[in-house]
Design a protein around this motif. Structure first.
Motif, mmCIF file in Angstrom:
data_model
loop_
_atom_site.group_PDB
_atom_site.id
_atom_site.type_symbol
_atom_site.label_atom_id
_atom_site.label_comp_id
_atom_site.label_asym_id
_atom_site.label_seq_id
_atom_site.Cartn_x
_atom_site.Cartn_y
_atom_site.Cartn_z
ATOM 1 N N THR A 74 0.956 -1.110 0.008
ATOM 2 C CA THR A 74 0.112 -0.070 -0.082
ATOM 3 C C THR A 74 0.966 1.297 -0.062
ATOM 4 O O THR A 74 0.614 2.145 -0.675
ATOM 5 N N LEU A 77 2.493 1.638 -3.456
ATOM 6 C CA LEU A 77 1.716 2.154 -4.617
ATOM 7 C C LEU A 77 1.142 3.390 -4.309
ATOM 8 O O LEU A 77 0.592 4.165 -5.299
ATOM 9 N N SER A 78 0.844 3.703 -2.993
ATOM 10 C CA SER A 78 0.269 5.200 -2.732
ATOM 11 C C SER A 78 1.276 6.470 -2.935
ATOM 12 O O SER A 78 0.910 7.408 -3.741
ATOM 13 N N PHE A 81 3.241 5.579 -6.889
ATOM 14 C CA PHE A 81 2.503 5.220 -8.112
ATOM 15 C C PHE A 81 1.277 5.932 -7.990
ATOM 16 O O PHE A 81 0.282 6.035 -9.039
ATOM 17 N N VAL A 83 -1.694 5.639 -6.547
ATOM 18 C CA VAL A 83 -3.015 4.714 -6.258
ATOM 19 C C VAL A 83 -3.658 4.886 -5.134
ATOM 20 O O VAL A 83 -2.982 5.083 -3.826
ATOM 21 N N PRO A 84 -4.819 5.256 -5.324
ATOM 22 C CA PRO A 84 -5.618 5.503 -3.796
ATOM 23 C C PRO A 84 -5.618 4.362 -2.928
ATOM 24 O O PRO A 84 -5.586 3.263 -3.242
ATOM 25 N N THR A 85 -5.217 4.808 -1.663
ATOM 26 C CA THR A 85 -4.977 3.792 -0.607
ATOM 27 C C THR A 85 -6.197 2.454 -0.696
ATOM 28 O O THR A 85 -5.747 1.252 -0.530
ATOM 29 N N TRP A 87 -7.659 1.316 -2.964
ATOM 30 C CA TRP A 87 -7.633 0.423 -4.242
ATOM 31 C C TRP A 87 -6.550 -0.392 -4.079
ATOM 32 O O TRP A 87 -6.568 -1.497 -4.670
ATOM 33 N N THR A 88 -5.661 -0.133 -3.116
ATOM 34 C CA THR A 88 -4.406 -1.001 -2.983
ATOM 35 C C THR A 88 -4.821 -2.326 -2.074
ATOM 36 O O THR A 88 -3.851 -3.209 -1.988
ATOM 37 N N LYS A 159 8.814 4.615 -12.847
ATOM 38 C CA LYS A 159 8.415 4.606 -11.674
ATOM 39 C C LYS A 159 8.742 3.472 -11.031
ATOM 40 O O LYS A 159 9.088 3.129 -9.761
ATOM 41 N N THR A 257 -3.004 -2.603 4.916
ATOM 42 C CA THR A 257 -3.386 -1.428 4.254
ATOM 43 C C THR A 257 -4.266 -0.532 5.323
ATOM 44 O O THR A 257 -3.957 0.736 5.151
#
Length: 354
Positions: A74, A77-78, A81, A83-85, A87-88, A159, A257
């Motif tokens: 998480t 990715l957060s 990248f 990505v919303p938390t 969604w991870t 990335k 997460t």
């Protein structure tokens, strides 16, 4: 004839406890609500361990490894990248489950103390890999593969090449979870996070309650009671044990997460062997294999030290002593599962023929 449903005393007590838990933030300050958030998070983690230890009967003391994989997935990715938390969360669970599948496959035949020792090594390997930033090395190796394929110009490739666990410093700035655009910041407003944790805890209880009463759950319990007899009855013991590992790891990864989104900062110090001991202690103390017992264990092991903060440094010593006493005097825990009831059919003697 009165057809109204009758509730047992235990069910009424559970309902009262649930109501008290839900309304408790109305009477508590931010710090006390945050303690409840921590209790709820550990209860979720302990319930995921309960699938392996309580239902499967496998002495597993490396659960913090799955928790760490979920939290770091998480965080990476957060922060790296975007990505919303929330969604991870499934990605974190899947990666933790895949790791469990790979690692548990060769050790699943081990029993008792042997499995315990191997799983202790597992959590230490994950922690050291995080400190040495193994993700960065893997990302660089992956980037070389992209270069060989001639696709190094993609922004995503850049990335991935810079992905890192942050080593001993950890990762700062994990985005707070948001649902339908409503941000749930666990530091600014602990009450909002309380309801997120409570919703996930309720989903966990419901899922594992159904699992426990399913054919799969009954097979796991049978395996836990007598593995040799279960194997002799045709139960695929290795398959059931491995699947229990994967389910427990998947759920612990998703709990990671929640942890990363709660404090917005993670470091290797949050996933030491002591975390695994705490989770093991919660399950054994509360009642291995029984959902209310595990939740009671989380309340005692995580909640009580916050009340007795002056004795915080003695916590592990006290836990060790209590664990030894429990294993000797009451190995089934404070609130053990009730033995299953089987219907007894009375035989009419007049129907018996010689």
């Amino acid at each position: 004839m009165n057809d109204a449903p009758r509730f047992s005393k235990r069910q009424i007590i559970y309902a009262v406890v649930a109501v008290v838990w839900i309304v408790s933030p109305l009477f508590l300050d931010n710090y006390q609500t945050d303690v409840l958030n921590t209790v709820g998070l550990y209860a979720i983690l302990a319930l995921s361990l309960n699938v392996i230890l309580g239902y499967g009967g496998m002495f597993h003391m490396g659960h913090a490894a799955f928790y760490a994989i979920g939290a770091y997935t998480t965080a990476i990715l957060s922060t790296q990248f975007g990505v919303p938390t929330m969604w991870t969360m499934p990605i974190a669970g899947i990666l933790a489950g895949v790791f469990a599948l790979i690692v548990a496959r060769p050790i699943i035949h081990l029993r008792g103390d042997y499995l315990l020792i191997v799983t202790i090594g597992m959590v230490e390997i994950v922690r050291i890999a995080i400190i040495n930033d193994a993700v960065s090395s893997a990302a660089k190796f992956l980037n070389k593969g992209f270069m060989l394929l001639g696709i190094q110009d993609w922004a995503l490739c850049e990335k991935i090449a810079n992905a890192s666990t942050g080593g001993p410093n950890g990762i700062f700035g994990v985005a707070a979870p948001s649902i339908f655009g409503f941000e749930i910041n666990g530091i600014v407003n602990t009450t909002h996070y309380f309801f997120l944790i409570t919703a996930f805890l309720a989903a966990t209880i419901l899922l594992f309650f159904l699992l426990e009463r399913s054919r799969y759950g009954r097979a796991l319990r049978y395996l836990c009671s007598d593995e040799i007899a279960a194997e002799g009855s045709g139960v695929n013991t290795s398959g059931y044990k491995l699947s229990a590992f994967v389910i427990g790891a998947f759920w612990a990864g998703m709990a990671g997460t929640l942890f990363a989104g709660k404090i917005t900062f993670i470091s290797p110090t949050s996933f030491t062997f002591a975390e695994s001991v705490t989770l093991f202690m919660i399950v054994i103390l509360g009642g291995s294999g029984y959902i209310p017992g595990v939740i009671l264990g989380a309340l005692l092991v995580v909640g009580l030290p916050e009340i007795f903060q002056d004795f915080q440094k003695w916590r592990m010593l006290v836990f060790g002593i209590v664990l030894v006493i429990m294993m000797v005097l009451r190995p089934q825990g404070i609130m053990p599962p009730k033995p299953p009831k089987y219907p007894i059919h009375k035989v009419d003697e007049r129907e018996v023929t010689l």
